[in-house]
Design an enzyme around this catalytic site. Sequence first.
Site, PDB file in Angstrom:
ATOM      1  N   GLU A   1      -0.984   1.407  -5.182  1.00 30.61           N
ATOM      2  CA  GLU A   1      -0.763   0.402  -4.487  1.00 30.61           C
ATOM      3  C   GLU A   1      -0.693  -0.979  -5.340  1.00 30.61           C
ATOM      4  OE1 GLU A   1      -4.076   2.576  -1.876  1.00 30.61           O
ATOM      5  OE2 GLU A   1      -3.993   0.613  -1.660  1.00 30.61           O
TER       6      GLU A   1
ATOM      7  N   ASP B   1     -10.415   6.936  -4.888  1.00 35.13           N
ATOM      8  CA  ASP B   1     -10.195   5.587  -4.181  1.00 35.13           C
ATOM      9  C   ASP B   1     -10.617   4.482  -5.141  1.00 35.13           C
ATOM     10  OD1 ASP B   1     -10.895   4.296  -0.926  1.00 35.13           O
ATOM     11  OD2 ASP B   1      -9.898   3.439  -2.642  1.00 35.13           O
TER      12      ASP B   1
ATOM     13  N   HIS C   1       0.802  -1.163   0.108  1.00 40.87           N
ATOM     14  CA  HIS C   1       0.039  -0.078  -0.163  1.00 40.87           C
ATOM     15  C   HIS C   1       1.012   1.389  -0.038  1.00 40.87           C
ATOM     16  CE1 HIS C   1      -3.020   2.824   1.506  1.00 40.87           C
ATOM     17  NE2 HIS C   1      -3.942   1.834   1.625  1.00 40.87           N
TER      18      HIS C   1
HETATM   19  O1  TA6 Z   1      -5.941   2.657  -0.534  1.00 40.30           O
HETATM   20  C1  TA6 Z   1      -7.251   2.141  -0.337  1.00 40.30           C
HETATM   21  C2  TA6 Z   1      -7.882   2.304   1.289  1.00 40.30           C
HETATM   22  O2  TA6 Z   1      -8.553   1.024   1.040  1.00 40.30           O
HETATM   23  C3  TA6 Z   1      -8.849   3.383   1.214  1.00 40.30           C
HETATM   24  O3  TA6 Z   1     -10.256   2.874   1.049  1.00 40.30           O
HETATM   25  C4  TA6 Z   1      -8.462   4.190   2.661  1.00 40.30           C
HETATM   26  O4  TA6 Z   1      -9.059   3.148   3.557  1.00 40.30           O
HETATM   27  C5  TA6 Z   1      -6.883   3.502   2.431  1.00 40.30           C
HETATM   28  O5  TA6 Z   1      -6.822   2.242   2.105  1.00 40.30           O
HETATM   29  C6  TA6 Z   1      -6.510   3.724   4.065  1.00 40.30           C
HETATM   30  O6  TA6 Z   1      -6.830   2.628   4.836  1.00 40.30           O
HETATM   31  P1  TA6 Z   1      -6.309   2.652   6.444  1.00 40.30           P
HETATM   32  O7  TA6 Z   1      -6.860   1.589   6.955  1.00 40.30           O
HETATM   33  O8  TA6 Z   1      -4.639   2.541   6.412  1.00 40.30           O
HETATM   34  O9  TA6 Z   1      -6.780   4.010   7.013  1.00 40.30           O
END
Ligand code: TA6
Length: 276
Positions: free
Chosen positions: A252, A198, A155
């Site tokens: 990601e 997103d 990520h």
């Molecule tokens: O990057 C995609 C995602 O699933 C977004 O929906 C957002 O929630 C992000 O990850 C960050 O997630 P986190 O659990 O690290 O706050």
Amino acid sequence: MIRSHKNKDGFTVIEVENRQATAKLALQGAHLFHYQKQGEQPLLWCSKLRYFRHGKAIRGGMPICWPWFGKHPDDPALPQHGFARTSLFELVAMSEPDEDTTELVLQLKDSPESLALWPYLFRLRLVVVIGRTLSVALITLNQDQQPFTVSSALHTYFTVDHIDNVKVEGLAGATYLDTLTGKTVQQVGNIAINAEVDRVYHAAPLINLHDGVRTIQVRPEGSGSTVVWNPWQEKAESMADMDDYTTMLCIETANAMQDARLVAPGAEHTLRVELF
Ligand code: TA6
């Protein structure tokens, strides 16, 4: 140079420096949160408001989403993005093959805690090679007697000069799930960011991230999906550990949604990204 230190909460960080780059990685989550080539701006973005404490994922760098991406498919009460990023990994190998290269191998194995969340025997390894490029490989080994399915993502938060000048090249023509609307859409041309984004793209090509000052190349392997995320102002302000959303973009390298991978007993799956 490889050294480690603990903060007052016992949070252990490994620091690396060689002729090509510097990097920092927390044992919790095998979380790489800094990579910077000598004489250049940091490539990985990290919030100044990040947590450095056990049980909270660091906001930035390259969190490992594993063994599920996003909300747990059956139980929304389970931690978003799985448990790897808040689990304590073990540094099992480190080497400096030359003055330009440092390799670290970190490992997580099943435990009573993990079995309570995900009932499978596994070994998860992260192989990080820090040099002129950054290579990160997440290797899932099924040590169980039954197959299991893993969805995951590296990520990655990238530093950008300013989000208004960003162009993401490489995903033109790919379809994506817009998680904000639930709609499936086809990407036309390069991606520009001027609001919350997103998206889960159903492709994982070579990507060029242009910000008007430099271009970062993202080269995935073992992936068929790419997530693009920026929270924009309102969501960023609602997150206690998020600071300047205008200087970051997540691209990601994933096995997300229908790109989840079935791993047979005794088999391995590697999700890898190389950043240039
Ligand atoms: O990057 C995609 C995602 O699933 C977004 O929906 C957002 O929630 C992000 O990850 C960050 O997630 P986190 O659990 O690290 O706050």
